[in-house]
Design a protein around this motif. Structure first.
Motif, PDB file in Angstrom:
ATOM      1  N   ASN A  78     -30.913  60.286 148.685  1.00 15.15           N
ATOM      2  CA  ASN A  78     -31.145  58.486 149.716  1.00 15.15           C
ATOM      3  C   ASN A  78     -29.882  58.196 149.444  1.00 15.15           C
ATOM      4  O   ASN A  78     -29.123  58.213 148.820  1.00 15.15           O
ATOM      5  CB  ASN A  78     -32.273  58.483 149.202  1.00 15.15           C
ATOM      6  CG  ASN A  78     -31.868  56.800 150.341  1.00 15.15           C
ATOM      7  OD1 ASN A  78     -31.625  57.131 151.128  1.00 15.15           O
ATOM      8  ND2 ASN A  78     -33.478  56.251 149.753  1.00 15.15           N
ATOM      9  N   LYS A  79     -29.065  58.440 150.881  1.00 15.29           N
ATOM     10  CA  LYS A  79     -27.751  57.585 150.831  1.00 15.29           C
ATOM     11  C   LYS A  79     -27.978  56.490 150.563  1.00 15.29           C
ATOM     12  O   LYS A  79     -26.590  55.679 150.568  1.00 15.29           O
ATOM     13  CB  LYS A  79     -27.093  58.221 152.015  1.00 15.29           C
ATOM     14  CG  LYS A  79     -27.846  57.199 153.008  1.00 15.29           C
ATOM     15  CD  LYS A  79     -27.675  57.288 154.144  1.00 15.29           C
ATOM     16  CE  LYS A  79     -28.086  57.045 156.105  1.00 15.29           C
ATOM     17  NZ  LYS A  79     -27.740  57.302 157.510  1.00 15.29           N
ATOM     18  N   ASN A  80     -28.474  55.735 150.901  1.00 12.54           N
ATOM     19  CA  ASN A  80     -29.274  53.612 150.428  1.00 12.54           C
ATOM     20  C   ASN A  80     -29.309  54.276 148.673  1.00 12.54           C
ATOM     21  O   ASN A  80     -29.433  53.062 148.248  1.00 12.54           O
ATOM     22  CB  ASN A  80     -30.533  53.809 150.702  1.00 12.54           C
ATOM     23  CG  ASN A  80     -29.902  53.190 152.241  1.00 12.54           C
ATOM     24  OD1 ASN A  80     -29.327  53.512 153.068  1.00 12.54           O
ATOM     25  ND2 ASN A  80     -31.325  54.267 153.158  1.00 12.54           N
ATOM     26  N   TYR A  81     -29.246  55.162 147.533  1.00 15.49           N
ATOM     27  CA  TYR A  81     -29.416  54.795 146.385  1.00 15.49           C
ATOM     28  C   TYR A  81     -28.809  56.287 145.733  1.00 15.49           C
ATOM     29  O   TYR A  81     -29.130  57.602 145.904  1.00 15.49           O
ATOM     30  CB  TYR A  81     -31.428  55.052 146.398  1.00 15.49           C
ATOM     31  CG  TYR A  81     -31.006  54.609 144.213  1.00 15.49           C
ATOM     32  CD1 TYR A  81     -31.138  53.913 143.639  1.00 15.49           C
ATOM     33  CD2 TYR A  81     -31.170  56.210 143.646  1.00 15.49           C
ATOM     34  CE1 TYR A  81     -32.088  53.521 142.771  1.00 15.49           C
ATOM     35  CE2 TYR A  81     -31.665  55.403 142.346  1.00 15.49           C
ATOM     36  CZ  TYR A  81     -30.923  54.164 141.852  1.00 15.49           C
ATOM     37  OH  TYR A  81     -31.259  54.425 140.184  1.00 15.49           O
TER      38      TYR A  81
END
Length: 287
Positions: free
Chosen positions: A51-54
């Motif tokens: 997940n690019k957000n994590y």
């Protein structure tokens, strides 16, 4: 701080990029050792759940630490697993001292050690011994059959089958599944003349001796950095299971070069490693 010098360190199932990963502890461990060889036995990156957000800074620092070790002379082998199977398309590629492989054979003081992640058994551990009689072709068949099996599941809208997930979800049968996994790996190793077989995948650290009418083999599993926080270490011709929470570890401070590192620094490091000439001498093959 003085670092422990060891011949080989094996880690697996770090699952970087997930909430479960104990990246701080893994970074501390990697900063405490000076291995001649570092073997990353699958699922270091969890590309499957990326997940690019994590992707916290400390997760990036672990990757940077691995690359730094390779740049300082440590031979690093990244063995692909089921959560980072996208990297299998790069198997056989080397960037300086960093090598991407699907499996690995090393000669350790006259004994043959066979390293692979272990997801090859997700297809079937019931018939693994029969496949073992086909030698290296048996392993290759299991590998291909497992990929076809999961492809079939995906086409039918089902999740890929994973022994590690089965063990975690089914506590009552976990010991039975773990035992079958261990026996299958050891049987194949004995059939093919290996003295050690080293796996990950099922998140169960272990060292045990297996004997059959055809010989003996030491089964080793590096565990994980999600729940057990374990590694395998080879030094003075002996293997041991390193347990972060039990083995005494002097306080180590993060390398200065890692403190202000960012993703661009990591990319630049990879570029530098790729441009460096390969060292002379033989490199163990992906057998």
């Amino acid at each position: 701080m003085k670092k422990r010098k060891i011949d080989i360190s094996v880690i697996s199932d770090a699952h970087l990029g997930t909430l479960e990963c104990h990246a701080d502890e893994l970074l501390t461990y990697l900063s405490s050792i000076s291995p001649k060889t570092l073997i990353l036995n699958g699922d270091i990156l969890d590309i499957k759940r990326f997940n690019k957000n994590y992707f916290p800074t400390v997760h990036t620092k672990v990757l940077r630490k691995i690359i730094t070790l390779s740049m300082k002379g440590t031979e690093v082998y990244y063995i692909t697993g089921n959560h980072d199977d996208l990297m299998r398309r790069f198997a056989g590629i080397s960037l300086g001292n960093l090598h991407i492989v699907n499996k690995l054979v090393l000669n350790l003081h006259g004994k043959k050690a066979w390293f692979f992640h272990g997801d090859v058994f997700d297809f079937s551990i019931k018939n693994a011994r029969w496949f073992a009689k086909l030698g290296s072709f048996g392993y290759a068949f299991l590998f291909i059959a497992n990929r076809m099996f999961n492809w079939s599941l995906k086409k039918r809208g089902k999740d890929k089958y994973s022994l590690s997930n089965k063990i975690k979800k089914n506590g009552k049968k976990s010991l039975e599944v773990t035992s079958k996994f261990e026996k299958s790996a050891a049987d194949i190793a004995i059939e093919n003349g290996y003295d050690y077989v080293v796996c990950g995948h099922i998140h169960q650290p272990k060292k045990s001796l297996h004997q059959t009418s055809k010989g003996s083999c030491t089964y080793l599993n590096s565990g994980d950095w999600v729940g057990n926080l374990t590694a395998l270490e080879y030094s003075l011709k002996r293997w041991k299971v390193y347990r972060y929470n039990h083995d005494k570890l002097s306080p180590f401070f993060m390398d200065e070069e890692l403190k202000n590192m960012n993703m661009q620094d990591l990319i630049n490091s990879i570029a530098v490693a790729k441009s460096k000439p390969k060292k002379e001498g033989e490199t163990p093959t992906d057998n």
